[in-house]
Design an enzyme around this catalytic site. Structure first.
Site, PDB file in Angstrom:
ATOM      1  N   ASP A  13     -53.217  -6.470  -6.985  1.00  0.00           N
ATOM      2  CA  ASP A  13     -52.582  -5.293  -7.584  1.00  0.00           C
ATOM      3  C   ASP A  13     -53.127  -5.139  -9.001  1.00  0.00           C
ATOM      4  O   ASP A  13     -53.784  -6.043  -9.519  1.00  0.00           O
ATOM      5  CB  ASP A  13     -51.061  -5.482  -7.600  1.00  0.00           C
ATOM      6  N   LYS A  16     -45.972   1.158   0.610  1.00  0.00           N
ATOM      7  CA  LYS A  16     -44.843   0.876  -0.272  1.00  0.00           C
ATOM      8  C   LYS A  16     -44.137   2.173  -0.637  1.00  0.00           C
ATOM      9  O   LYS A  16     -44.788   3.204  -0.810  1.00  0.00           O
ATOM     10  CB  LYS A  16     -45.407   0.213  -1.542  1.00  0.00           C
ATOM     11  N   THR A  56     -42.863  -5.974  -5.928  1.00  0.00           N
ATOM     12  CA  THR A  56     -43.853  -5.480  -4.963  1.00  0.00           C
ATOM     13  C   THR A  56     -44.528  -6.640  -4.238  1.00  0.00           C
ATOM     14  O   THR A  56     -44.562  -6.692  -2.999  1.00  0.00           O
ATOM     15  CB  THR A  56     -44.931  -4.643  -5.704  1.00  0.00           C
ATOM     16  N   GLY A 115     -42.444  -8.323 -10.227  1.00  0.00           N
ATOM     17  CA  GLY A 115     -42.833  -9.158  -9.089  1.00  0.00           C
ATOM     18  C   GLY A 115     -42.283  -8.655  -7.758  1.00  0.00           C
ATOM     19  O   GLY A 115     -42.602  -9.204  -6.705  1.00  0.00           O
ATOM     20  N   ASP A 119     -50.182  -1.260  -1.561  1.00  0.00           N
ATOM     21  CA  ASP A 119     -49.984   0.165  -1.256  1.00  0.00           C
ATOM     22  C   ASP A 119     -51.345   0.840  -1.090  1.00  0.00           C
ATOM     23  O   ASP A 119     -52.377   0.276  -1.448  1.00  0.00           O
ATOM     24  CB  ASP A 119     -49.105   0.875  -2.304  1.00  0.00           C
ATOM     25  N   GLY A 145     -38.254  -3.753 -40.154  1.00  0.00           N
ATOM     26  CA  GLY A 145     -38.831  -3.726 -38.808  1.00  0.00           C
ATOM     27  C   GLY A 145     -40.112  -2.914 -38.679  1.00  0.00           C
ATOM     28  O   GLY A 145     -40.724  -2.887 -37.608  1.00  0.00           O
ATOM     29  N   GLU A 146     -40.537  -2.244 -39.750  1.00  0.00           N
ATOM     30  CA  GLU A 146     -41.765  -1.442 -39.646  1.00  0.00           C
ATOM     31  C   GLU A 146     -43.011  -2.332 -39.740  1.00  0.00           C
ATOM     32  O   GLU A 146     -42.996  -3.368 -40.398  1.00  0.00           O
ATOM     33  CB  GLU A 146     -41.775  -0.387 -40.760  1.00  0.00           C
ATOM     34  N   ARG A 181     -48.752   3.751 -16.447  1.00  0.00           N
ATOM     35  CA  ARG A 181     -48.161   4.089 -15.145  1.00  0.00           C
ATOM     36  C   ARG A 181     -47.422   5.416 -15.161  1.00  0.00           C
ATOM     37  O   ARG A 181     -47.259   6.049 -14.140  1.00  0.00           O
ATOM     38  CB  ARG A 181     -47.228   2.950 -14.682  1.00  0.00           C
ATOM     39  N   GLN A 182     -46.977   5.844 -16.353  1.00  0.00           N
ATOM     40  CA  GLN A 182     -46.307   7.149 -16.429  1.00  0.00           C
ATOM     41  C   GLN A 182     -47.403   8.195 -16.675  1.00  0.00           C
ATOM     42  O   GLN A 182     -47.537   8.743 -17.761  1.00  0.00           O
ATOM     43  CB  GLN A 182     -45.243   7.129 -17.549  1.00  0.00           C
TER      44      GLN A 182
HETATM   45  C1  R5P Z   1     -47.483   0.433  -9.315  1.00  0.00           C
HETATM   46  O1  R5P Z   1     -47.854   1.311  -8.540  1.00  0.00           O
HETATM   47  C2  R5P Z   1     -48.380  -0.696  -9.703  1.00  0.00           C
HETATM   48  O2  R5P Z   1     -49.631  -0.592  -9.111  1.00  0.00           O
HETATM   49  C3  R5P Z   1     -47.761  -2.058  -9.358  1.00  0.00           C
HETATM   50  O3  R5P Z   1     -47.669  -2.184  -7.957  1.00  0.00           O
HETATM   51  C4  R5P Z   1     -46.399  -2.184  -9.960  1.00  0.00           C
HETATM   52  O4  R5P Z   1     -46.413  -1.873 -11.311  1.00  0.00           O
HETATM   53  C5  R5P Z   1     -45.849  -3.590  -9.765  1.00  0.00           C
HETATM   54  O5  R5P Z   1     -44.561  -3.629 -10.298  1.00  0.00           O
HETATM   55  P1  R5P Z   1     -43.518  -4.732  -9.854  1.00  0.00           P
HETATM   56  O6  R5P Z   1     -44.162  -6.084 -10.078  1.00  0.00           O
HETATM   57  O7  R5P Z   1     -42.347  -4.502 -10.769  1.00  0.00           O
HETATM   58  O8  R5P Z   1     -43.167  -4.495  -8.431  1.00  0.00           O
END
Ligand code: R5P
Length: 292
Positions: free
Chosen positions: A217, A189, A225, A223, A166, A35-36, A93-94
């Site tokens: 976005d 959101k 959001t 999906g 958001d 798997g490497e 995102r993290q």
């Molecule tokens: C998070 O703040 C990002 O900007 C996206 O809104 C988010 O990653 C969308 O994720 P999902 O499609 O799972 O709602």
């Protein structure tokens, strides 16, 4: 300059090579039985400025490892400078510790890329550009995909209204609205940090009657959001809703979730290899090329 194309370059390496008239070397790659990952750069790049193209979409960890191995190999072959083009930067995102004890994923990923030998990083609209700029120790260039997305969106709408799901996405909505010459706004959101579930709040102040709403976005993952944002848009009078995002990951049943929520069209870019042929893909190669 030489371009080295990785296993997850999604054709952007070839497009850049053609546009810039620069030699392309494809990295050799395979997976060992355990798997490497294995990488070999089959030609000399000594003394050259090398541009490595590798996105880090699913499977993220494998593609990330291949990227690090390519950087190491190219450095060892004597490249004078290494530029990593990572169209989709995984783990972005993290970008902070939302809860005590969490790993700061973006920081460690960017450290690995820099410490492996990459002098510069070019990426397309990461979740928070400022976080990438502050954690990567080398030079960072951010590509704005808006012009490419707008080219595709214009084919789908007549009376557009750009809506960010958001507040954090408002600046992105403003950029797109400028290209479309349309009004824009945002909704609110909330995300449960344990379950990941999102909840879109009511927006009684918004009137979307007769509008073709363009939800924008950075990422469509599950999906959730944009499905909720679409339902809200129809409740507020939207005539039609389409969705656009830079990185269309479309995890599991995301596509069905979005169509069930009334989204008539999904537009993404080629930062991700999107298997679903119904998704319209805007090419961002020319926007990357001008950064080189
Ligand atoms: C998070 O703040 C990002 O900007 C996206 O809104 C988010 O990653 C969308 O994720 P999902 O499609 O799972 O709602």
């Amino acid at each position: 300059m030489i371009i080295v194309g990785g296993p997850a370059s999604n054709g952007i390496d070839e497009k850049l090579s053609e546009m810039l008239n620069v030699k392309l070397v494809k990295a050799e790659h395979k997976i060992f039985p355990d798997g490497e990952s294995y990488i070999r750069i089959p030609e000399s790049v000594r003394g050259e400025e090398v541009v490595i193209v590798q996105s880090t979409y699913y499977p993220q960890d494998k593609h990330l490892m291949e990227l690090l191995l390519m950087i190491e190999a190219v450095k060892n072959l004597g490249a004078s400078k290494i530029i990593s083009i990572i169209p989709y930067l995984a783990y972005a995102r993290q970008d902070r510790r939302f809860k005590d004890g969490e790993a700061l994923s973006l920081k460690i990923v960017l450290n690995l890329i820099y410490e492996s030998g990459s002098d510069e990083l070019i990426t397309v609209e990461p979740h928070k550009p400022d976080a990438v700029i502050s954690y990567f120790k080398g030079n960072v260039k951010i590509v704005d995909p808006t012009p490419a997305l707008a080219r595709e969106i214009k084919k789908e709408v007549e009376n557009p209204f750009v809506l960010a799901p958001d507040r954090g996405a408002l600046e992105r909505a403003e950029r797109l609205a400028k290209e479309l010459n349309s009004p824009y706004s945002h909704i609110e959101k909330e995300r449960d940090r344990t379950t990941g579930e999102v909840r879109i709040k009511e927006a009684p102040h918004l009137d979307l009657h007769g509008k073709d709403v363009v939800l924008i976005d950075d990422i469509i993952s599950t999906g959730g959001t944009l499905a909720q944002a679409s339902q809200l848009s129809y409740n507020l009078g939207a005539r039609k809703v389409i969705a656009a995002a830079t990185h269309v990951l479309l995890v599991n049943d995301a596509y069905d979730k979005l169509t069930r929520a009334g989204i008539k069209s999904i537009i993404g870019t080629n930062t991700i290899k999107v298997e679903n042929k119904n998704v319209k893909i805007a090419d961002i190669s020319d926007l990357i090329a001008v950064k080189l």
